[in-house]
Write a protein that holds these residues in place. Sequence first.
Motif, PDB file in Angstrom:
ATOM      1  N   CYS A  46      -0.476  25.161 -11.729  1.00 53.15           N
ATOM      2  CA  CYS A  46       0.340  26.358 -12.003  1.00 53.15           C
ATOM      3  C   CYS A  46       1.363  26.097 -13.100  1.00 53.15           C
ATOM      4  CB  CYS A  46       1.068  26.802 -10.744  1.00 53.15           C
ATOM      5  SG  CYS A  46      -0.030  27.499  -9.517  1.00 53.15           S
ATOM      6  N   LYS A  47       1.969  24.914 -12.990  1.00 54.34           N
ATOM      7  CA  LYS A  47       3.002  24.546 -13.957  1.00 54.34           C
ATOM      8  C   LYS A  47       2.381  24.426 -15.351  1.00 54.34           C
ATOM      9  CE  LYS A  47       7.193  21.845 -13.694  1.00 54.34           C
ATOM     10  NZ  LYS A  47       7.863  20.729 -13.014  1.00 54.34           N
ATOM     11  N   GLN A  73       1.611  27.769 -16.683  1.00 58.52           N
ATOM     12  CA  GLN A  73       2.854  28.442 -17.088  1.00 58.52           C
ATOM     13  C   GLN A  73       3.310  27.952 -18.456  1.00 58.52           C
ATOM     14  OE1 GLN A  73       6.260  27.787 -14.576  1.00 58.52           O
ATOM     15  NE2 GLN A  73       6.809  29.944 -14.634  1.00 58.52           N
ATOM     16  N   THR A  82       0.837  -1.215   0.000  1.00 59.74           N
ATOM     17  CA  THR A  82       0.000   0.000   0.000  1.00 59.74           C
ATOM     18  C   THR A  82       0.866   1.258   0.000  1.00 59.74           C
ATOM     19  OG1 THR A  82      -1.616  -1.218   1.267  1.00 59.74           O
ATOM     20  CG2 THR A  82      -1.886   1.168   1.164  1.00 59.74           C
ATOM     21  N   ILE A  83       1.861   1.241   0.875  1.00 62.80           N
ATOM     22  CA  ILE A  83       2.720   2.442   1.002  1.00 62.80           C
ATOM     23  C   ILE A  83       3.515   2.677  -0.293  1.00 62.80           C
ATOM     24  CG2 ILE A  83       4.725   3.402   2.208  1.00 62.80           C
ATOM     25  CD1 ILE A  83       3.585   2.022   4.757  1.00 62.80           C
ATOM     26  N   LEU A 105      -2.144  21.957  -7.118  1.00 65.49           N
ATOM     27  CA  LEU A 105      -1.983  23.397  -7.403  1.00 65.49           C
ATOM     28  C   LEU A 105      -0.685  23.656  -8.165  1.00 65.49           C
ATOM     29  CD1 LEU A 105      -3.172  24.979  -4.018  1.00 65.49           C
ATOM     30  CD2 LEU A 105      -4.276  25.177  -6.239  1.00 65.49           C
ATOM     31  N   ALA A 106       0.348  22.957  -7.682  1.00 67.81           N
ATOM     32  CA  ALA A 106       1.645  23.111  -8.369  1.00 67.81           C
ATOM     33  C   ALA A 106       1.543  22.632  -9.800  1.00 67.81           C
ATOM     34  CB  ALA A 106       2.709  22.319  -7.610  1.00 67.81           C
ATOM     35  N   SER A 164       1.217   3.866  -3.092  1.00 63.48           N
ATOM     36  CA  SER A 164       0.508   5.144  -2.930  1.00 63.48           C
ATOM     37  C   SER A 164       1.419   6.308  -3.317  1.00 63.48           C
ATOM     38  CB  SER A 164       0.028   5.304  -1.493  1.00 63.48           C
ATOM     39  OG  SER A 164       1.135   5.479  -0.661  1.00 63.48           O
ATOM     40  N   MET A 178       0.394   9.307  -3.507  1.00 65.13           N
ATOM     41  CA  MET A 178      -0.759  10.181  -3.312  1.00 65.13           C
ATOM     42  C   MET A 178      -0.426  11.646  -3.584  1.00 65.13           C
ATOM     43  SD  MET A 178      -3.105  10.394   0.053  1.00 65.13           S
ATOM     44  CE  MET A 178      -2.892  12.059   0.581  1.00 65.13           C
ATOM     45  N   LYS A 179      -1.345  12.251  -4.279  1.00 67.19           N
ATOM     46  CA  LYS A 179      -1.202  13.677  -4.547  1.00 67.19           C
ATOM     47  C   LYS A 179      -2.050  14.440  -3.550  1.00 67.19           C
ATOM     48  CE  LYS A 179       1.043  12.750  -8.389  1.00 67.19           C
ATOM     49  NZ  LYS A 179       2.484  12.924  -8.487  1.00 67.19           N
ATOM     50  N   ASP A 180      -1.554  15.544  -3.093  1.00 68.78           N
ATOM     51  CA  ASP A 180      -2.387  16.390  -2.254  1.00 68.78           C
ATOM     52  C   ASP A 180      -2.788  17.652  -3.022  1.00 68.78           C
ATOM     53  OD1 ASP A 180      -0.057  17.773  -2.380  1.00 68.78           O
ATOM     54  OD2 ASP A 180       0.309  17.806  -0.197  1.00 68.78           O
ATOM     55  N   ILE A 181      -3.485  18.531  -2.375  1.00 69.08           N
ATOM     56  CA  ILE A 181      -3.953  19.758  -3.026  1.00 69.08           C
ATOM     57  C   ILE A 181      -2.766  20.580  -3.520  1.00 69.08           C
ATOM     58  CG2 ILE A 181      -5.216  21.924  -2.662  1.00 69.08           C
ATOM     59  CD1 ILE A 181      -7.076  19.569  -2.687  1.00 69.08           C
ATOM     60  N   MET A 182      -1.707  20.549  -2.717  1.00 74.02           N
ATOM     61  CA  MET A 182      -0.516  21.324  -3.102  1.00 74.02           C
ATOM     62  C   MET A 182       0.076  20.778  -4.389  1.00 74.02           C
ATOM     63  SD  MET A 182       1.426  22.391   0.321  1.00 74.02           S
ATOM     64  CE  MET A 182       0.633  23.292   1.602  1.00 74.02           C
ATOM     65  N   ASP A 183       0.141  19.443  -4.513  1.00 75.65           N
ATOM     66  CA  ASP A 183       0.636  18.845  -5.769  1.00 75.65           C
ATOM     67  C   ASP A 183      -0.221  19.310  -6.941  1.00 75.65           C
ATOM     68  OD1 ASP A 183       2.639  17.471  -4.538  1.00 75.65           O
ATOM     69  OD2 ASP A 183       1.427  15.658  -4.213  1.00 75.65           O
TER      70      ASP A 183
END
Lengths: 450, 54
Positions: free
Chosen positions: B40-41, B44, B23-24, B36-37, B27, B29-34
């Motif tokens: 943004c990318k 761009q 599982t680890i 957003l990045a 995974s 896993m993407k978070d909101i920051m990923d």
Amino acid sequence: MICQNCGSEIGQSGICPACGSDVRLLNMARNASLRQYNKGVTAAKEGDYSGAIEALNRCILFDKRNAVARNLLGIAYYQVGMPGNALEQWIISSSIQAENNPAAGYINALQRHARTLEKQDDAVVMYHKALELFQSGSEDLAVIQLKKAVDFSPNFVTAHNLLAAYYLSRKEKSKARFHINKALRVDKANPKALEYLAILTSGGSEKESKSKTGYDESAARKDFSRIIRPELVTFVLGVVVTAILTFFLALPAVTEMQESTIRDLEQQVATLTEENENGTSKFALEYQELEAENEQLKTENEAYRQSEANREQAGKLQLAQAYAVSDQQAEAAKLLHDLDVEKFSEEDQALIAQLKEQTYTFAAAEYYESGNGKFSAGDTAGAEADLLLALEYGQKEDFMDNVLYLLGQIYEEKGDYAQAKEYYGRVVNEFAGSDVFSQAEERMNAILSL
Amino acid sequence: MINFKEEIKKYGKILEVDELEDTIHASDMKDIMDMLAYICKSQQGRYPKDSQKR
């Protein structure tokens, strides 16, 4: 300012020139993550682990690198009996922050208590097995698996909830309530448990109630259900089954024994009947013996009584002799008069005759004088009694004609002329020289002429 | 009171310790920051001139 995404230097624009990240948006996401983390902390402090898990999962959704949130999420998972999920969060947390991370301590603690972890993980395996069994329709086996699961891991909230759901569907409310309570004791605001509790409460029949006296009946029922455990029911059933088997196994032997007893008794009855008819039975023989004994006792008693009577007669004779010697002739005559002469020996009979001859005359004279006096006084009844005694004791004494004549007058006065005539006739026939001869003759003729 | 066949569908799988490693590793896993990045990318790359103009 440093880009939190890639670590590059960012200018006033707020846009990372290297990765293109917008720092403002990233900060907004981070703040949102922190808000969820705070919610999670609050919920966890209040014992609302499912709320904490929900908030902390949202927290790491915003910021997957929040190690502190992952640590707390792991704790929350562990509290509700999900050690795999807990370890997952702690391992990821450790990988994010290798140093000064309590997650390593949590993992080490679990490794030190490997047996506990193994049991908790086995409980999860059983839960999965129960799900499969429920879906295949083997509900009984599934319940067994779930019961073992909560036995291995008492804090396994999901397993308690599933059991509660099962019992609710079967309308076994007390059992459902038991597992709902177990779940809520671990996780105070577990949505599933609260939902089931609401269904249970709205079901009506088992609403929490207190009697007028304030006694909590539902608590009592709960205590009772704790006492009536399945083991107890199984034990009672075992006892009943054993009793039934014993009964059926022993029944033929008992029947045979009873039949044998009946045969013996019938034989005894036949023997007793035969003996009774022949007079040879034990009771008949005893009766005969008793009869003989009774006869013997009667004979002995009669002999004793006779002997006693003889002794009494002999005593009277001796007393009569004494009276005669002491010149109390009349007293002696009365005793002699009552004696049964036949019971005495010939020698005594001779003595009695001698004494009678000696004493009777005196007794007759005494009764004559007494009777004569009473007659003169007008007491004819007293006179009659005395004169009859005088007649009995007397023979041919010279006053016997007067005795007979007085008796004749008494009976003539009573109207008994036959008796009066007899007395008068005896005077005329036996006492020719009597001074009352003519009067007796006259009275007799008067009666004859009536 | 409750439809157990429907209810049981709401109960999902729980992570077992044996499954942890897979599982680890699996995974990513993407978070909101990923995201957003990534957004943004992407923006761009898609509008490089616009951003330069600004």
